[in-house]
Design a protein around this motif. Structure first.
Motif, PDB file in Angstrom:
ATOM      1  N   GLY A  19       0.800  -1.156  -0.116  1.00  6.98           N
ATOM      2  CA  GLY A  19       0.105   0.023   0.054  1.00  6.98           C
ATOM      3  C   GLY A  19       0.918   1.400   0.064  1.00  6.98           C
ATOM      4  N   TYR A  20       0.286   2.375  -0.022  1.00  6.32           N
ATOM      5  CA  TYR A  20       0.769   3.577   0.433  1.00  6.32           C
ATOM      6  C   TYR A  20       0.273   4.391   1.346  1.00  6.32           C
ATOM      7  CZ  TYR A  20       1.309   2.172  -4.572  1.00  6.32           C
ATOM      8  OH  TYR A  20       1.535   1.457  -5.673  1.00  6.32           O
ATOM      9  N   PHE A  21       1.241   5.585   1.759  1.00  5.60           N
ATOM     10  CA  PHE A  21       0.857   6.443   3.025  1.00  5.60           C
ATOM     11  C   PHE A  21       0.605   7.657   1.759  1.00  5.60           C
ATOM     12  CE2 PHE A  21       3.541   4.021   5.961  1.00  5.60           C
ATOM     13  CZ  PHE A  21       2.806   3.641   6.619  1.00  5.60           C
ATOM     14  N   ILE A  22      -0.504   8.377   2.452  1.00  2.64           N
ATOM     15  CA  ILE A  22      -0.640   9.793   2.091  1.00  2.64           C
ATOM     16  C   ILE A  22      -0.421  10.670   3.201  1.00  2.64           C
ATOM     17  CG2 ILE A  22      -2.135  11.477   0.842  1.00  2.64           C
ATOM     18  CD1 ILE A  22      -3.733   9.117  -0.242  1.00  2.64           C
ATOM     19  N   LYS A  30       2.063  14.350   0.098  1.00  8.91           N
ATOM     20  CA  LYS A  30       2.597  13.475  -0.704  1.00  8.91           C
ATOM     21  C   LYS A  30       2.152  12.109  -0.652  1.00  8.91           C
ATOM     22  CE  LYS A  30       6.816  16.343  -1.167  1.00  8.91           C
ATOM     23  NZ  LYS A  30       8.153  16.659  -0.870  1.00  8.91           N
ATOM     24  N   VAL A  31       2.291  11.304  -1.459  1.00  5.13           N
ATOM     25  CA  VAL A  31       2.125   9.832  -1.474  1.00  5.13           C
ATOM     26  C   VAL A  31       3.471   9.129  -1.513  1.00  5.13           C
ATOM     27  CG1 VAL A  31       1.686   9.843  -4.176  1.00  5.13           C
ATOM     28  CG2 VAL A  31       0.696   7.979  -2.221  1.00  5.13           C
ATOM     29  N   HIS A  32       3.526   8.262  -0.862  1.00  4.17           N
ATOM     30  CA  HIS A  32       4.842   7.351  -0.688  1.00  4.17           C
ATOM     31  C   HIS A  32       4.375   5.938  -0.580  1.00  4.17           C
ATOM     32  CE1 HIS A  32       7.521  10.585   0.885  1.00  4.17           C
ATOM     33  NE2 HIS A  32       6.305  11.117   1.472  1.00  4.17           N
ATOM     34  N   SER A  33       5.081   4.895  -1.252  1.00  2.00           N
ATOM     35  CA  SER A  33       5.023   3.442  -1.108  1.00  2.00           C
ATOM     36  C   SER A  33       5.492   3.183   0.367  1.00  2.00           C
ATOM     37  CB  SER A  33       6.083   2.980  -2.008  1.00  2.00           C
ATOM     38  OG  SER A  33       6.217   1.533  -1.421  1.00  2.00           O
ATOM     39  N   VAL A  34       4.662   2.325   1.144  1.00  2.00           N
ATOM     40  CA  VAL A  34       4.958   2.170   2.383  1.00  2.00           C
ATOM     41  C   VAL A  34       6.270   1.670   2.801  1.00  2.00           C
ATOM     42  CG1 VAL A  34       2.450   1.544   3.184  1.00  2.00           C
ATOM     43  CG2 VAL A  34       4.037  -0.248   2.550  1.00  2.00           C
ATOM     44  N   CYS A  36       9.125   3.095   1.184  1.00  2.25           N
ATOM     45  CA  CYS A  36       9.924   4.246   0.957  1.00  2.25           C
ATOM     46  C   CYS A  36      10.828   4.475   2.061  1.00  2.25           C
ATOM     47  CB  CYS A  36       8.983   5.469   0.711  1.00  2.25           C
ATOM     48  SG  CYS A  36       9.978   6.795   0.396  1.00  2.25           S
ATOM     49  N   ASN A  37      12.020   4.483   1.902  1.00  6.04           N
ATOM     50  CA  ASN A  37      13.182   4.866   2.899  1.00  6.04           C
ATOM     51  C   ASN A  37      12.963   5.997   3.568  1.00  6.04           C
ATOM     52  OD1 ASN A  37      14.294   2.251   2.592  1.00  6.04           O
ATOM     53  ND2 ASN A  37      15.497   3.230   0.866  1.00  6.04           N
ATOM     54  N   TRP A  38      12.219   6.989   2.921  1.00  7.15           N
ATOM     55  CA  TRP A  38      11.854   8.440   3.496  1.00  7.15           C
ATOM     56  C   TRP A  38      10.759   8.417   4.383  1.00  7.15           C
ATOM     57  CZ3 TRP A  38      15.310  12.262   2.963  1.00  7.15           C
ATOM     58  CH2 TRP A  38      16.064  11.974   2.079  1.00  7.15           C
ATOM     59  N   MET A  39       9.949   7.256   4.537  1.00  3.91           N
ATOM     60  CA  MET A  39       8.922   7.272   5.714  1.00  3.91           C
ATOM     61  C   MET A  39       9.552   6.484   6.866  1.00  3.91           C
ATOM     62  SD  MET A  39       5.765   7.651   4.467  1.00  3.91           S
ATOM     63  CE  MET A  39       6.534   9.419   4.598  1.00  3.91           C
ATOM     64  N   LYS A  40       9.894   7.366   7.649  1.00  7.24           N
ATOM     65  CA  LYS A  40      10.678   7.145   9.067  1.00  7.24           C
ATOM     66  C   LYS A  40       9.841   7.326  10.223  1.00  7.24           C
ATOM     67  CE  LYS A  40      14.784   7.548   7.436  1.00  7.24           C
ATOM     68  NZ  LYS A  40      15.616   6.388   6.878  1.00  7.24           N
ATOM     69  N   GLU A  41       9.761   6.328  11.124  1.00  4.17           N
ATOM     70  CA  GLU A  41       9.069   6.531  12.353  1.00  4.17           C
ATOM     71  C   GLU A  41       9.177   7.942  13.185  1.00  4.17           C
ATOM     72  OE1 GLU A  41       9.851   3.707  16.455  1.00  4.17           O
ATOM     73  OE2 GLU A  41       9.237   2.547  14.495  1.00  4.17           O
TER      74      GLU A  41
END
Length: 81
Positions: A19-22, A30-34, A36-41
Motif C-alpha cells: 500500500g501507500y501512505f498519503i 505527498k504519497v509514498h510507498s509504505v 519508502c526509505n523516507w517514511m521514518k518512524e
C-alpha cells in the motif's frame, strides 16, 4: 482509506509492506510507498503524536491512482519514480 493515528499501526503497515501512505502537510501533500526509505518512524511520531496532527496527518491506502488524487497529493520523488 484509513487514518493512521497510532505508532503501532504505522509500524504494522510498514512491516506488511503493501500500500501507500498519503502524508498531509501544511505546505504539500505527498504519497509514498509504505516501503519508502523516507517514511521514518521519527517523522510519524513528530507529526502525529508530538504535534497531535496540527500540521498534518498520515493516511494509508491499499491502492493509489495518480489520475484521481484524494488530497491533491504528489508522488514522492524517491520511491514513486
Amino acid at each position: 482509506m484509513r487514518l493512521v493515528k497510532h505508532l503501532n499501526d504505522f509500524q504494522h503497515i510498514k512491516r506488511q509492506g503493501t500500500g501507500y501512505f498519503i502524508v498531509l502537510d501544511h505546505d504539500s501533500n505527498k504519497v509514498h510507498s509504505v516501503r519508502c526509505n523516507w517514511m521514518k518512524e521519527e517523522s510519524f511520531v513528530q507529526k502525529v503524536i508530538t504535534n497531535k496532527g496540527t500540521n498534518g496527518s498520515y493516511y494509508w491506502v491499499q491502492y493509489w491512482n495518480s489520475t484521481q488524487p484524494t488530497f491533491d497529493e504528489i508522488p514522492c520523488q524517491k520511491c514513486m519514480c
